[in-house]
Write a protein that holds these residues in place. Structure first.
Motif, PDB file in Angstrom:
ATOM      1  N   LEU A  55      34.337  59.685  49.607  1.00 31.20           N
ATOM      2  CA  LEU A  55      35.231  58.934  48.726  1.00 31.20           C
ATOM      3  C   LEU A  55      34.771  58.938  47.271  1.00 31.20           C
ATOM      4  N   ALA A  56      33.500  59.202  47.037  1.00 33.29           N
ATOM      5  CA  ALA A  56      32.977  59.243  45.665  1.00 33.29           C
ATOM      6  C   ALA A  56      33.387  60.513  44.935  1.00 33.29           C
ATOM      7  N   HIS A  57      33.810  61.521  45.655  1.00 31.50           N
ATOM      8  CA  HIS A  57      34.114  62.829  45.074  1.00 31.50           C
ATOM      9  C   HIS A  57      35.051  62.769  43.871  1.00 31.50           C
ATOM     10  N   GLU A  58      36.192  62.160  44.033  1.00 32.32           N
ATOM     11  CA  GLU A  58      37.193  62.138  42.955  1.00 32.32           C
ATOM     12  C   GLU A  58      36.683  61.363  41.737  1.00 32.32           C
ATOM     13  N   SER A  59      35.988  60.255  41.987  1.00 34.96           N
ATOM     14  CA  SER A  59      35.453  59.467  40.868  1.00 34.96           C
ATOM     15  C   SER A  59      34.426  60.270  40.078  1.00 34.96           C
ATOM     16  N   VAL A  60      33.601  61.030  40.773  1.00 33.56           N
ATOM     17  CA  VAL A  60      32.625  61.877  40.082  1.00 33.56           C
ATOM     18  C   VAL A  60      33.347  62.908  39.221  1.00 33.56           C
ATOM     19  N   LEU A  61      34.400  63.512  39.767  1.00 32.24           N
ATOM     20  CA  LEU A  61      35.161  64.497  38.991  1.00 32.24           C
ATOM     21  C   LEU A  61      35.786  63.873  37.745  1.00 32.24           C
ATOM     22  N   VAL A  62      36.269  62.652  37.868  1.00 29.58           N
ATOM     23  CA  VAL A  62      36.863  61.965  36.711  1.00 29.58           C
ATOM     24  C   VAL A  62      35.786  61.704  35.656  1.00 29.58           C
ATOM     25  N   VAL A  63      34.649  61.179  36.058  1.00 32.13           N
ATOM     26  CA  VAL A  63      33.568  60.870  35.121  1.00 32.13           C
ATOM     27  C   VAL A  63      33.065  62.143  34.431  1.00 32.13           C
ATOM     28  N   LEU A  64      33.006  63.252  35.178  1.00 32.45           N
ATOM     29  CA  LEU A  64      32.541  64.518  34.598  1.00 32.45           C
ATOM     30  C   LEU A  64      33.591  65.176  33.697  1.00 32.45           C
ATOM     31  N   GLY A  65      34.816  64.690  33.767  1.00 26.98           N
ATOM     32  CA  GLY A  65      35.880  65.281  32.970  1.00 26.98           C
ATOM     33  C   GLY A  65      36.540  66.486  33.611  1.00 26.98           C
ATOM     34  N   ALA A  66      36.268  66.706  34.883  1.00 28.37           N
ATOM     35  CA  ALA A  66      36.827  67.870  35.581  1.00 28.37           C
ATOM     36  C   ALA A  66      38.319  67.731  35.844  1.00 28.37           C
ATOM     37  N   ARG A  67      38.864  66.536  35.754  1.00 26.94           N
ATOM     38  CA  ARG A  67      40.303  66.323  35.949  1.00 26.94           C
ATOM     39  C   ARG A  67      41.054  66.280  34.623  1.00 26.94           C
ATOM     40  N   GLY A  68      40.369  66.612  33.543  1.00 28.18           N
ATOM     41  CA  GLY A  68      41.010  66.643  32.234  1.00 28.18           C
ATOM     42  C   GLY A  68      40.571  65.471  31.373  1.00 28.18           C
ATOM     43  N   GLU A  69      40.639  65.679  30.073  1.00 29.19           N
ATOM     44  CA  GLU A  69      40.179  64.668  29.119  1.00 29.19           C
ATOM     45  C   GLU A  69      41.063  63.423  29.120  1.00 29.19           C
ATOM     46  N   ARG A  70      42.370  63.597  29.297  1.00 25.90           N
ATOM     47  CA  ARG A  70      43.278  62.444  29.318  1.00 25.90           C
ATOM     48  C   ARG A  70      42.935  61.512  30.481  1.00 25.90           C
ATOM     49  N   ILE A  71      42.751  62.071  31.658  1.00 26.81           N
ATOM     50  CA  ILE A  71      42.405  61.252  32.830  1.00 26.81           C
ATOM     51  C   ILE A  71      41.024  60.649  32.649  1.00 26.81           C
ATOM     52  N   ALA A  77      36.323  54.039  33.343  1.00 26.24           N
ATOM     53  CA  ALA A  77      35.825  52.703  33.711  1.00 26.24           C
ATOM     54  C   ALA A  77      36.090  52.417  35.183  1.00 26.24           C
ATOM     55  N   GLN A  78      37.311  52.725  35.649  1.00 27.30           N
ATOM     56  CA  GLN A  78      37.620  52.501  37.073  1.00 27.30           C
ATOM     57  C   GLN A  78      36.779  53.413  37.954  1.00 27.30           C
ATOM     58  N   ALA A  79      36.586  54.652  37.524  1.00 32.17           N
ATOM     59  CA  ALA A  79      35.804  55.605  38.316  1.00 32.17           C
ATOM     60  C   ALA A  79      34.351  55.153  38.418  1.00 32.17           C
ATOM     61  N   ARG A  80      33.795  54.690  37.322  1.00 31.02           N
ATOM     62  CA  ARG A  80      32.398  54.208  37.361  1.00 31.02           C
ATOM     63  C   ARG A  80      32.271  52.967  38.240  1.00 31.02           C
ATOM     64  N   GLY A  81      33.238  52.062  38.131  1.00 36.15           N
ATOM     65  CA  GLY A  81      33.219  50.877  38.990  1.00 36.15           C
ATOM     66  C   GLY A  81      33.303  51.248  40.453  1.00 36.15           C
ATOM     67  N   ARG A  82      34.170  52.196  40.763  1.00 37.31           N
ATOM     68  CA  ARG A  82      34.310  52.656  42.149  1.00 37.31           C
ATOM     69  C   ARG A  82      33.018  53.315  42.632  1.00 37.31           C
ATOM     70  N   LEU A  83      32.404  54.128  41.768  1.00 38.91           N
ATOM     71  CA  LEU A  83      31.137  54.766  42.131  1.00 38.91           C
ATOM     72  C   LEU A  83      30.051  53.736  42.400  1.00 38.91           C
ATOM     73  N   LEU A  84      29.993  52.692  41.595  1.00 40.07           N
ATOM     74  CA  LEU A  84      28.997  51.637  41.813  1.00 40.07           C
ATOM     75  C   LEU A  84      29.222  50.916  43.140  1.00 40.07           C
TER      76      LEU A  84
END
Length: 185
Positions: A55-71, A77-84
């Protein structure tokens, strides 16, 4: 004029892994491991740990910017909270598994742990979508069965042969999908 705000539930939904086949690739080895080994504290804890990693996979991709700069700008913030939250649950589950697992399970757990680290490295370098990356993920997911079966006291055949079967099935499916993608590109 009405101002629309995004609901937290919708943002959370977007942070779920998008690879729908991967849900089955993780669920089947978990279910077979629990079916063969039965419910046990270390088995269930390890299953929770594996699900948290997935389940952490998508949040990591968002934080790394792999889903695009807009996302990334909207959802970091939501991705980091979810990762925590996932990390906290994974730590408790991992500690529970380690504390309650018989000694035999520790040796079996080396394979999925090592594969999980390799998948994490591939995730950081954004290579999980490559054919070798997807085959490694399929193998890592398959190896979860061994820990769950061993945690319930299953013998060697019931612990390892299903892993080999899952790896073969998932690898063939992955190769088929890649062949189709190649054919139609």
């Amino acid at each position: 004029m009405e101002v629309r705000s995004e609901k937290p539930v919708a943002a959370d939904r977007r942070l779920r892994p998008r690879e729908h086949g991967a849900y089955a690739m993780l669920a089947f080895p978990i279910l077979s491991g629990l079916a063969i080994g039965g419910l046990s504290w270390p088995g269930v804890a390890f299953a929770v740990l594996a699900v948290c990693g997935f389940l952490a996979h998508e949040s990591v991709l968002v934080v790394l910017g792999a889903r695009g700069e807009r996302i990334r700008s909207k959802q970091t913030a939501q991705a980091r909270g979810r990762l925590l939250r996932l990390a906290a649950i994974a730590i408790v589950a991992g500690a529970t598994c380690a504390w309650t697992a018989p000694a035999a399970v520790w040796g079996v757990g080396v394979l999925p742990a090592s594969l999980g680290v390799l998948v994490g490295v591939l995730l950081l370098v954004r290579k999980t979508k490559s054919l070798p990356g997807e085959l490694l993920v399929a193998t890592a997911f398959s190896s979860v069965h061994a820990v769950l079966a061993a945690a319930g006291g299953a013998g060697a055949a019931a612990t390892y042969w299903p892993v080999i079967s899952w790896v073969a099935c998932f690898s063939l499916a992955t190769l088929s999908v890649h062949a189709l993608k190649y054919r139609f590109k």
